[in-house]
Scaffold this motif. Structure first.
Motif, PDB file in Angstrom:
ATOM      1  N   VAL A   1      -9.280  17.655 -18.575  1.00  0.00           N
ATOM      2  CA  VAL A   1      -9.227  17.311 -17.106  1.00  0.00           C
ATOM      3  C   VAL A   1     -10.229  17.411 -16.534  1.00  0.00           C
ATOM      4  O   VAL A   1     -11.270  18.286 -16.260  1.00  0.00           O
ATOM      5  CB  VAL A   1      -8.368  17.533 -16.329  1.00  0.00           C
ATOM      6  CG1 VAL A   1      -7.845  17.134 -15.338  1.00  0.00           C
ATOM      7  CG2 VAL A   1      -6.783  17.680 -17.002  1.00  0.00           C
TER       8      VAL A   1
ATOM      9  N   ALA B   1      -7.938  22.237 -22.042  1.00  0.00           N
ATOM     10  CA  ALA B   1      -7.096  22.292 -21.001  1.00  0.00           C
ATOM     11  C   ALA B   1      -5.836  21.233 -22.467  1.00  0.00           C
ATOM     12  O   ALA B   1      -6.142  20.660 -22.507  1.00  0.00           O
ATOM     13  CB  ALA B   1      -6.661  21.501 -20.105  1.00  0.00           C
TER      14      ALA B   1
ATOM     15  N   VAL C   1      -1.529  20.311 -20.022  1.00  0.00           N
ATOM     16  CA  VAL C   1      -1.554  19.822 -19.143  1.00  0.00           C
ATOM     17  C   VAL C   1      -0.263  19.060 -18.272  1.00  0.00           C
ATOM     18  O   VAL C   1       0.846  18.596 -18.689  1.00  0.00           O
ATOM     19  CB  VAL C   1      -2.768  18.337 -18.900  1.00  0.00           C
ATOM     20  CG1 VAL C   1      -2.427  18.082 -17.038  1.00  0.00           C
ATOM     21  CG2 VAL C   1      -3.685  18.743 -19.296  1.00  0.00           C
TER      22      VAL C   1
END
Length: 70
Positions: free
Chosen positions: A31, A40, A43
């Motif tokens: 992100v 990530a 999310v």
């Protein structure tokens, strides 16, 4: 629930704007926010009123909409 998530490696990011979401092979892998880039593999879209806009970044709709209450 947040305490459990943090114990398992989650990080809560508040008061930041999601600018883009990176994907590879149909899966999220990062992100970009106004506070920096984050790797990530998972999310959680908890953007409230802006959840639909965040979902559009990965081509997903949001099954429900948030309502503003006065």
């Amino acid at each position: 629930m947040l305490d459990s998530a943090k114990r398992n490696g989650a990080t809560l990011m508040q008061n930041c704007e999601v600018l883009s979401i990176q994907t590879s092979s149909g899966r999220v892998n990062g992100v970009t926010t106004n506070k920096g880039d984050f790797s990530a593999p998972i999310v959680v879209n908890a953007a409230g009123t802006w959840a639909a806009e965040v979902g559009k970044m990965v081509g997903k709709g949001v099954a429900y909409g948030a309502e503003k209450h006065c």
